[in-house]
Design a protein around this motif. Structure first.
Motif, mmCIF file in Angstrom:
data_model
loop_
_atom_site.group_PDB
_atom_site.id
_atom_site.type_symbol
_atom_site.label_atom_id
_atom_site.label_comp_id
_atom_site.label_asym_id
_atom_site.label_seq_id
_atom_site.Cartn_x
_atom_site.Cartn_y
_atom_site.Cartn_z
ATOM 1 N N VAL A 122 -6.257 7.824 8.159
ATOM 2 C CA VAL A 122 -5.370 7.208 7.183
ATOM 3 C C VAL A 122 -5.153 5.735 7.523
ATOM 4 O O VAL A 122 -5.204 4.858 6.653
ATOM 5 N N GLY A 123 -4.915 5.455 8.811
ATOM 6 C CA GLY A 123 -4.701 4.079 9.232
ATOM 7 C C GLY A 123 -5.879 3.176 8.920
ATOM 8 O O GLY A 123 -5.707 2.047 8.447
ATOM 9 N N GLU A 124 -7.092 3.672 9.159
ATOM 10 C CA GLU A 124 -8.283 2.859 8.881
ATOM 11 C C GLU A 124 -8.529 2.703 7.379
ATOM 12 O O GLU A 124 -8.899 1.625 6.907
ATOM 13 N N LEU A 125 -8.312 3.788 6.625
ATOM 14 C CA LEU A 125 -8.590 3.735 5.188
ATOM 15 C C LEU A 125 -7.616 2.823 4.445
ATOM 16 O O LEU A 125 -7.931 2.324 3.365
ATOM 17 N N LEU A 126 -6.440 2.608 5.005
ATOM 18 C CA LEU A 126 -5.503 1.687 4.387
ATOM 19 C C LEU A 126 -6.063 0.269 4.347
ATOM 20 O O LEU A 126 -5.705 -0.527 3.476
ATOM 21 N N GLU A 127 -6.954 -0.039 5.297
ATOM 22 C CA GLU A 127 -7.392 -1.421 5.454
ATOM 23 C C GLU A 127 -8.865 -1.647 5.133
ATOM 24 O O GLU A 127 -9.392 -2.726 5.403
ATOM 25 N N ASP A 128 -9.543 -0.634 4.581
ATOM 26 C CA ASP A 128 -10.921 -0.900 4.144
ATOM 27 C C ASP A 128 -11.014 -0.698 2.634
ATOM 28 O O ASP A 128 -10.012 -0.469 1.965
ATOM 29 N N ASP A 129 -12.219 -0.778 2.099
ATOM 30 C CA ASP A 129 -12.378 -0.737 0.648
ATOM 31 C C ASP A 129 -13.034 0.544 0.146
ATOM 32 O O ASP A 129 -13.543 0.589 -0.979
ATOM 33 N N GLY B 120 0.258 1.707 -11.106
ATOM 34 C CA GLY B 120 -0.547 0.911 -12.031
ATOM 35 C C GLY B 120 0.184 -0.300 -12.572
ATOM 36 O O GLY B 120 -0.446 -1.294 -12.960
ATOM 37 N N ARG B 121 1.509 -0.232 -12.619
ATOM 38 C CA ARG B 121 2.312 -1.351 -13.125
ATOM 39 C C ARG B 121 2.832 -2.252 -12.003
ATOM 40 O O ARG B 121 3.543 -3.222 -12.271
ATOM 41 N N SER B 122 2.513 -1.909 -10.760
ATOM 42 C CA SER B 122 3.071 -2.625 -9.611
ATOM 43 C C SER B 122 2.039 -3.566 -9.002
ATOM 44 O O SER B 122 0.926 -3.717 -9.515
ATOM 45 N N ASP B 123 2.430 -4.197 -7.886
ATOM 46 C CA ASP B 123 1.520 -5.067 -7.145
ATOM 47 C C ASP B 123 0.848 -4.351 -5.974
ATOM 48 O O ASP B 123 0.262 -4.997 -5.101
ATOM 49 N N VAL B 124 0.941 -3.021 -5.952
ATOM 50 C CA VAL B 124 0.307 -2.245 -4.881
ATOM 51 C C VAL B 124 -1.201 -2.458 -4.921
ATOM 52 O O VAL B 124 -1.836 -2.345 -5.977
ATOM 53 N N ARG B 125 -1.790 -2.755 -3.754
ATOM 54 C CA ARG B 125 -3.232 -3.044 -3.687
ATOM 55 C C ARG B 125 -4.054 -1.870 -3.184
ATOM 56 O O ARG B 125 -5.282 -1.868 -3.326
ATOM 57 N N ARG B 126 -3.409 -0.855 -2.585
ATOM 58 C CA ARG B 126 -4.165 0.230 -1.965
ATOM 59 C C ARG B 126 -3.353 1.511 -1.992
ATOM 60 O O ARG B 126 -2.133 1.510 -1.762
ATOM 61 N N ALA C 243 0.845 -1.204 0.000
ATOM 62 C CA ALA C 243 0.000 0.000 0.000
ATOM 63 C C ALA C 243 0.872 1.242 0.000
ATOM 64 O O ALA C 243 2.029 1.213 0.438
ATOM 65 N N VAL C 244 0.304 2.346 -0.495
ATOM 66 C CA VAL C 244 1.020 3.624 -0.568
ATOM 67 C C VAL C 244 0.179 4.709 0.086
ATOM 68 O O VAL C 244 -1.029 4.797 -0.160
ATOM 69 N N ALA D 120 -7.015 7.540 -10.601
ATOM 70 C CA ALA D 120 -7.061 6.834 -11.881
ATOM 71 C C ALA D 120 -5.850 5.916 -12.073
ATOM 72 O O ALA D 120 -5.564 5.479 -13.188
ATOM 73 N N SER D 121 -5.154 5.611 -10.978
ATOM 74 C CA SER D 121 -3.920 4.822 -11.072
ATOM 75 C C SER D 121 -4.169 3.370 -11.456
ATOM 76 O O SER D 121 -3.253 2.673 -11.900
ATOM 77 N N GLY D 122 -5.386 2.876 -11.268
ATOM 78 C CA GLY D 122 -5.682 1.496 -11.607
ATOM 79 C C GLY D 122 -5.705 0.565 -10.419
ATOM 80 O O GLY D 122 -5.997 -0.627 -10.561
ATOM 81 N N THR D 123 -5.403 1.084 -9.223
ATOM 82 C CA THR D 123 -5.500 0.276 -8.019
ATOM 83 C C THR D 123 -6.590 0.855 -7.121
ATOM 84 O O THR D 123 -7.094 1.955 -7.377
ATOM 85 N N SER D 124 -6.980 0.141 -6.079
ATOM 86 C CA SER D 124 -7.979 0.653 -5.140
ATOM 87 C C SER D 124 -7.425 1.897 -4.457
ATOM 88 O O SER D 124 -6.375 1.838 -3.793
ATOM 89 N N ALA D 125 -8.102 3.033 -4.623
ATOM 90 C CA ALA D 125 -7.550 4.299 -4.127
ATOM 91 C C ALA D 125 -8.634 5.168 -3.513
ATOM 92 O O ALA D 125 -9.793 5.139 -3.932
ATOM 93 N N VAL D 126 -8.229 5.974 -2.521
ATOM 94 C CA VAL D 126 -9.132 6.912 -1.873
ATOM 95 C C VAL D 126 -8.387 8.209 -1.596
ATOM 96 O O VAL D 126 -7.203 8.201 -1.251
ATOM 97 N N ALA D 127 -9.072 9.326 -1.800
ATOM 98 C CA ALA D 127 -8.534 10.643 -1.473
ATOM 99 C C ALA D 127 -9.224 11.123 -0.209
ATOM 100 O O ALA D 127 -10.451 11.261 -0.175
#
Length: 345
Positions: free
Chosen positions: A191-198, A97-103, A68-69, A135-142
């Protein structure tokens, strides 16, 4: 989870890294400068690395093995911050988008509900970066946060310094819009909670109190046990107010003027799009957050850290001066200006 924090040595980042370690994460703390983990007290569970977010190869290397990032990169202290921040976001989004980052979690700012053409450059830039990252292609939240309250926070320190320096404080009519501040500890929780939800897309973050900007200044004065008078200023062009505020504080000039541009609209959370904690106690109110930020003995996120920018620091010989708070702040400001004009003074 292995979490990469981009912008780890900034105000929020330096506090977020140990918070995430406390949650059980392994953290890669990345910044544009050479790593100095001892400066921040980072030990077990933290890998400090240097990463230029404008360098695609460096970003791709740093993302290796990351789950995650958290994106905390902003360049408000530069005149070209809009272009630089967009290019940085595009570089990171492509690599993610090219990596294995999930969040991916991006800490943004509240966006007024007005036509985009009326937004300040600061808010427009945050919104631009937000769209690129989402729009990175992974699950993302602002996460769109309000004014962050805590010792060392740029927005808080600007308000505190103005509230301290001026016994009589002129208030332009266009500064009477509402704000919804949030304690820095609650930013870390979110931030801590949003890293682990959808949750995806954009979500707002603000404390329980909504108040006009002059009332925030008054609350800041009360927290510092200062008696101050605020008077309406019928004629006060925003450009002039921005210049005067920049000159009256030790904050970086471009940062202050960019923040002043954002005071023309209500900066409050949207009903139905506001983050609420899944566990733990309620969010801190303005008075409690200001009390913690104003107390030099406060430990934890709301207190000062040795790694905070020098212009935000208080204490030392200045507070031993037998003089009013406004005089002590004026002396601080004068010495700061002297060091800027005469490096090494």
């Amino acid at each position: 989870m292995r979490v990469l924090v981009l912008g780890a040595t900034g105000y929020v980042g330096s506090r977020l890294v140990p918070h995430l370690v406390g949650l059980g994460h392994e953290v890669v703390a990345a910044s544009s400068s050479p790593p100095r983990p001892a400066r921040f007290g980072w030990r077990e569970g933290v890998s400090a690395v240097q990463c230029d977010v404008l360098d695609p190869a460096a970003v791709e290397r740093t993302l290796e093995g990351v789950d995650a990032v958290v994106y905390l990169v902003h360049s408000l202290d530069r005149t070209d911050f809009t272009d630089r921040d967009r290019r940085a976001a595009e570089t990171v989004a492509r690599a993610v988008g090219r990596s294995d980052v999930r969040r991916l979690v991006y800490l943004s700012g509240l966006v007024p509900q007005v036509p985009e053409r009326e937004l300040s450059r600061h808010i427009s830039s945050r919104l631009d970066v937000e769209r690129v990252l989402l729009a990175s292609g992974t699950s993302a939240v602002a996460l769109r946060a309000g004014v962050v309250i805590g010792a060392g926070s740029t927005s808080y320190e600007v308000v505190r310094q103005v509230a301290t320096l001026f016994v009589v404080q002129p208030v332009p009519h266009w500064m009477r819009h509402r704000v919804q501040p949030v304690a820095v500890s609650d930013v870390l929780r979110a931030v801590g909670e949003l890293l682990e939800d959808d949750t995806e897309g954009d979500v707002d973050l603000g404390g329980p109190d909504v108040l006009a900007y002059p009332d925030l200044m008054a609350a800041c004065s009360r927290a510092g046990r200062l008696t101050r008078l605020r008077l309406p200023a019928p004629v006060a062009p925003p450009a002039l107010v921005g210049l005067a505020t920049a000159l009256a504080t030790t904050a970086p000039f471009h940062t202050v003027t960019a923040l002043i541009e954002s005071l023309h609209h209500d900066m409050v959370c949207r009903p139905g799009r506001t983050w609420a904690p899944a566990s733990g106690g309620p969010l801190l109110g303005v008075e409690e957050a200001l009390a913690l930020a104003s107390d030099p003995t406060t430990a934890g996120p709301e207190g000062s850290l040795p790694s905070d920018p020098g212009w935000t620091r208080r204490g030392g010989l200045f507070d031993l001066l037998p003089a009013p708070a406004s005089t002590r702040q004026a002396v601080r400001l004068g010495l700061h200006r002297l060091r800027v004009l005469v490096p090494g003074a």
